[in-house]
Scaffold this motif. Structure first.
Motif, PDB file in Angstrom:
ATOM      1  N   ILE A   1       6.812   3.542  -0.055  1.00  0.00           N
ATOM      2  CA  ILE A   1       5.806   4.549  -0.375  1.00  0.00           C
ATOM      3  C   ILE A   1       6.329   5.923   0.045  1.00  0.00           C
ATOM      4  CG2 ILE A   1       3.479   5.383   0.159  1.00  0.00           C
ATOM      5  CD1 ILE A   1       2.696   2.463   0.691  1.00  0.00           C
ATOM      6  N   LYS A   2       6.242   6.871  -0.861  1.00  0.00           N
ATOM      7  CA  LYS A   2       6.681   8.229  -0.515  1.00  0.00           C
ATOM      8  C   LYS A   2       5.613   8.941   0.323  1.00  0.00           C
ATOM      9  CE  LYS A   2       9.739   8.924  -4.482  1.00  0.00           C
ATOM     10  NZ  LYS A   2      10.026   9.762  -5.689  1.00  0.00           N
ATOM     11  N   LYS A   3       4.373   8.918  -0.162  1.00  0.00           N
ATOM     12  CA  LYS A   3       3.286   9.579   0.562  1.00  0.00           C
ATOM     13  C   LYS A   3       2.045   8.704   0.535  1.00  0.00           C
ATOM     14  CE  LYS A   3       0.312  13.701   0.601  1.00  0.00           C
ATOM     15  NZ  LYS A   3      -0.010  14.994  -0.076  1.00  0.00           N
ATOM     16  N   LEU A   4       1.661   8.217   1.704  1.00  0.00           N
ATOM     17  CA  LEU A   4       0.445   7.427   1.870  1.00  0.00           C
ATOM     18  C   LEU A   4      -0.631   8.321   2.459  1.00  0.00           C
ATOM     19  CD1 LEU A   4      -1.258   4.798   2.119  1.00  0.00           C
ATOM     20  CD2 LEU A   4      -0.150   4.439   4.346  1.00  0.00           C
ATOM     21  N   VAL A   5      -1.783   8.339   1.829  1.00  0.00           N
ATOM     22  CA  VAL A   5      -2.925   9.085   2.352  1.00  0.00           C
ATOM     23  C   VAL A   5      -3.982   8.086   2.799  1.00  0.00           C
ATOM     24  CG1 VAL A   5      -4.748  10.751   1.853  1.00  0.00           C
ATOM     25  CG2 VAL A   5      -2.480  11.051   0.856  1.00  0.00           C
ATOM     26  N   ILE A   6      -4.431   8.233   4.029  1.00  0.00           N
ATOM     27  CA  ILE A   6      -5.448   7.338   4.574  1.00  0.00           C
ATOM     28  C   ILE A   6      -6.718   8.131   4.857  1.00  0.00           C
ATOM     29  CG2 ILE A   6      -6.074   5.791   6.460  1.00  0.00           C
ATOM     30  CD1 ILE A   6      -3.121   5.201   6.860  1.00  0.00           C
ATOM     31  N   PHE A   7      -7.784   7.768   4.189  1.00  0.00           N
ATOM     32  CA  PHE A   7      -9.096   8.335   4.485  1.00  0.00           C
ATOM     33  C   PHE A   7      -9.772   7.422   5.508  1.00  0.00           C
ATOM     34  CE2 PHE A   7      -8.148  10.284   0.439  1.00  0.00           C
ATOM     35  CZ  PHE A   7      -8.682  11.561   0.567  1.00  0.00           C
ATOM     36  N   GLY A   8      -9.960   7.928   6.726  1.00  0.00           N
ATOM     37  CA  GLY A   8     -10.541   7.128   7.791  1.00  0.00           C
ATOM     38  C   GLY A   8      -9.459   6.495   8.644  1.00  0.00           C
ATOM     39  N   VAL A   9      -8.879   7.291   9.540  1.00  0.00           N
ATOM     40  CA  VAL A   9      -7.781   6.783  10.370  1.00  0.00           C
ATOM     41  C   VAL A   9      -8.351   6.210  11.662  1.00  0.00           C
ATOM     42  CG1 VAL A   9      -5.513   7.279  11.350  1.00  0.00           C
ATOM     43  CG2 VAL A   9      -6.328   8.617   9.402  1.00  0.00           C
ATOM     44  N   GLY A  10      -8.964   5.033  11.543  1.00  0.00           N
ATOM     45  CA  GLY A  10      -9.504   4.340  12.706  1.00  0.00           C
ATOM     46  C   GLY A  10      -8.711   3.083  12.981  1.00  0.00           C
ATOM     47  N   LEU A  11      -9.390   2.035  13.379  1.00  0.00           N
ATOM     48  CA  LEU A  11      -8.718   0.764  13.672  1.00  0.00           C
ATOM     49  C   LEU A  11      -7.964   0.237  12.461  1.00  0.00           C
ATOM     50  CD1 LEU A  11      -8.223  -1.839  15.367  1.00  0.00           C
ATOM     51  CD2 LEU A  11     -10.397  -2.676  14.447  1.00  0.00           C
ATOM     52  N   ILE A  12      -8.636   0.167  11.311  1.00  0.00           N
ATOM     53  CA  ILE A  12      -8.040  -0.437  10.121  1.00  0.00           C
ATOM     54  C   ILE A  12      -6.940   0.450   9.538  1.00  0.00           C
ATOM     55  CG2 ILE A  12      -8.496  -1.235   7.775  1.00  0.00           C
ATOM     56  CD1 ILE A  12      -9.596  -3.049  10.002  1.00  0.00           C
ATOM     57  N   GLY A  13      -7.278   1.695   9.240  1.00  0.00           N
ATOM     58  CA  GLY A  13      -6.286   2.598   8.668  1.00  0.00           C
ATOM     59  C   GLY A  13      -5.164   2.923   9.630  1.00  0.00           C
ATOM     60  N   GLY A  14      -5.513   3.105  10.908  1.00  0.00           N
ATOM     61  CA  GLY A  14      -4.500   3.418  11.908  1.00  0.00           C
ATOM     62  C   GLY A  14      -3.536   2.274  12.142  1.00  0.00           C
ATOM     63  N   SER A  15      -4.044   1.049  12.148  1.00  0.00           N
ATOM     64  CA  SER A  15      -3.182  -0.120  12.349  1.00  0.00           C
ATOM     65  C   SER A  15      -2.209  -0.287  11.188  1.00  0.00           C
ATOM     66  CB  SER A  15      -4.023  -1.387  12.520  1.00  0.00           C
ATOM     67  OG  SER A  15      -4.809  -1.324  13.699  1.00  0.00           O
ATOM     68  N   LEU A  16      -2.691  -0.026   9.972  1.00  0.00           N
ATOM     69  CA  LEU A  16      -1.793  -0.105   8.818  1.00  0.00           C
ATOM     70  C   LEU A  16      -0.699   0.954   8.930  1.00  0.00           C
ATOM     71  CD1 LEU A  16      -1.010  -1.245   6.056  1.00  0.00           C
ATOM     72  CD2 LEU A  16      -2.560   0.429   5.032  1.00  0.00           C
ATOM     73  N   ALA A  17      -1.083   2.162   9.317  1.00  0.00           N
ATOM     74  CA  ALA A  17      -0.103   3.240   9.453  1.00  0.00           C
ATOM     75  C   ALA A  17       0.974   2.877  10.472  1.00  0.00           C
ATOM     76  CB  ALA A  17      -0.809   4.532   9.868  1.00  0.00           C
ATOM     77  N   LEU A  18       0.567   2.348  11.612  1.00  0.00           N
ATOM     78  CA  LEU A  18       1.534   1.966  12.643  1.00  0.00           C
ATOM     79  C   LEU A  18       2.482   0.885  12.141  1.00  0.00           C
ATOM     80  CD1 LEU A  18      -0.694   1.854  15.861  1.00  0.00           C
ATOM     81  CD2 LEU A  18       1.079   3.527  15.316  1.00  0.00           C
ATOM     82  N   ALA A  19       1.937  -0.105  11.457  1.00  0.00           N
ATOM     83  CA  ALA A  19       2.753  -1.212  10.952  1.00  0.00           C
ATOM     84  C   ALA A  19       3.751  -0.722   9.909  1.00  0.00           C
ATOM     85  CB  ALA A  19       1.861  -2.293  10.356  1.00  0.00           C
ATOM     86  N   LEU A  20       3.313   0.163   9.034  1.00  0.00           N
ATOM     87  CA  LEU A  20       4.201   0.668   7.989  1.00  0.00           C
ATOM     88  C   LEU A  20       5.271   1.592   8.563  1.00  0.00           C
ATOM     89  CD1 LEU A  20       1.694   1.319   5.066  1.00  0.00           C
ATOM     90  CD2 LEU A  20       3.162  -0.674   5.445  1.00  0.00           C
ATOM     91  N   LYS A  21       4.933   2.324   9.616  1.00  0.00           N
ATOM     92  CA  LYS A  21       5.935   3.144  10.285  1.00  0.00           C
ATOM     93  C   LYS A  21       7.021   2.258  10.901  1.00  0.00           C
ATOM     94  CE  LYS A  21       3.513   7.420  11.509  1.00  0.00           C
ATOM     95  NZ  LYS A  21       4.622   8.362  11.293  1.00  0.00           N
ATOM     96  N   ARG A  22       6.592   1.178  11.540  1.00  0.00           N
ATOM     97  CA  ARG A  22       7.569   0.258  12.128  1.00  0.00           C
ATOM     98  C   ARG A  22       8.487  -0.334  11.064  1.00  0.00           C
ATOM     99  NH1 ARG A  22       5.484  -4.847  15.549  1.00  0.00           N
ATOM    100  NH2 ARG A  22       4.521  -5.318  13.538  1.00  0.00           N
TER     101      ARG A  22
END
Length: 288
Positions: free
Chosen positions: A2-23
């Motif tokens: 993914i070039k640019k992922l936009v997350i609306f609502g960076v809480g448990l669900i969105g934040g956890s996905l972001a961390l996993a994808l960064k890893r």
């Protein structure tokens, strides 16, 4: 990728996905968007997202993947805010717990669900909320259900599947109606029961003693009553029919148990409890 992922609502669900994808080095950039800056500033500070904006139209500019991880009642307003601002190849997906409601929200905004919109639902979570609760391994070996419609782009669906798999999830497809009925029974009903039980006990004349002497069984059963009340209120309203069906089935069984206890029906109680134990043991065996 993914070039640019936009997350609306960076809480448990969105934040956890972001961390996993960064890893997994699966995103070049992750942008957060919400109505308030405080949580987004914290998300940047924690390294969950790369940057943020409070402007939905600005957020989705040039994005190739957009995740709606907002409360169910906010889906339509977010879709309205980004309508006409997404690029032609952008894929939109969500993490809502009731899919018919999300489909209806998309239809209310677009007239028909866009072919690049892929409804989805990660079957993972915790009783804590907010970006501070985000976990890098939340989705590892957990299921994510996608509920594509008949006209959903297969390419868009595959891109959403690939994203969740990069986060460690096991992705399965299911139709919208079946999803809502199954989740009402396995997730929505248990949460409703936990909330109702704690509410009932807290209003007892001996509530102080009840909570003072509560032990492990109480903590295990009621853990999910610490979940976000706003989120679960929305789920109850948005998946109302399926949840009512599950509540009514439970009420019928609970009424049977009430009668068996009142009548000292030892064999009836034993049959119910033994059947329940066997069913749960079989479930746990399949999970191992």
């Amino acid at each position: 990728m993914i070039k640019k992922l936009v997350i609306f609502g960076v809480g448990l669900i969105g934040g956890s996905l972001a961390l996993a994808l960064k890893r997994a080095n699966y995103c070049e950039e992750i942008v957060g968007c919400s109505r308030q800056a405080s949580g987004l500033e914290k998300a940047v500070e924690l390294g969950v997202i790369d940057r943020y904006t409070l402007d939905p139209a600005e957020a989705v500019k040039d994005a190739d993947m957009i995740l709606l991880a907002v409360p169910m009642g906010a889906m339509a307003s977010v879709l309205s805010a980004i309508k006409g601002h997404t690029s032609a190849d952008a894929v939109i997906t969500d993490a809502g717990s009731a899919k018919a409601s999300v489909v209806a929200a998309a239809e209310s905004v677009y007239g028909t669900v866009p072919e690049n919109f892929v409804p989805g639902h990660p079957i993972a979570g915790a009783e804590k909320s907010g970006v501070e609760a985000a976990l890098i391994d939340l989705y590892v070996d957990h299921k994510v259900i996608v509920t594509p419609l008949a006209h959903t782009s297969r390419d868009a669906e595959l891109r959403v599947i690939a994203m969740w798999e990069a986060a460690g999830a096991d992705v399965e497809s299911m139709d919208v109606e079946n999803h809502d009925r199954v989740l009402a029974a396995t997730s929505h009903l248990p949460h409703a029961l936990a909330f109702a039980l704690v509410d009932t006990l807290s209003r007892s004349e001996v509530s102080e003693d009840i909570f003072h002497y509560a032990a492990g069984g109480f903590r295990d059963f009621t853990r999910i009553a610490s979940s976000d009340p706003v989120m679960w209120r929305d789920i109850c309203l948005e998946n109302r029919d399926a949840i009512l069906e599950s509540i009514e089935a439970f009420q019928k069984n609970l009424s049977s148990l009430h009668d068996m206890v009142a009548e000292s029906d030892s064999s009836g109680i034993m049959d119910m409890f033994s059947h329940a134990k066997s069913a749960r043991d079989a479930y746990l065996k399949k999970q191992s």
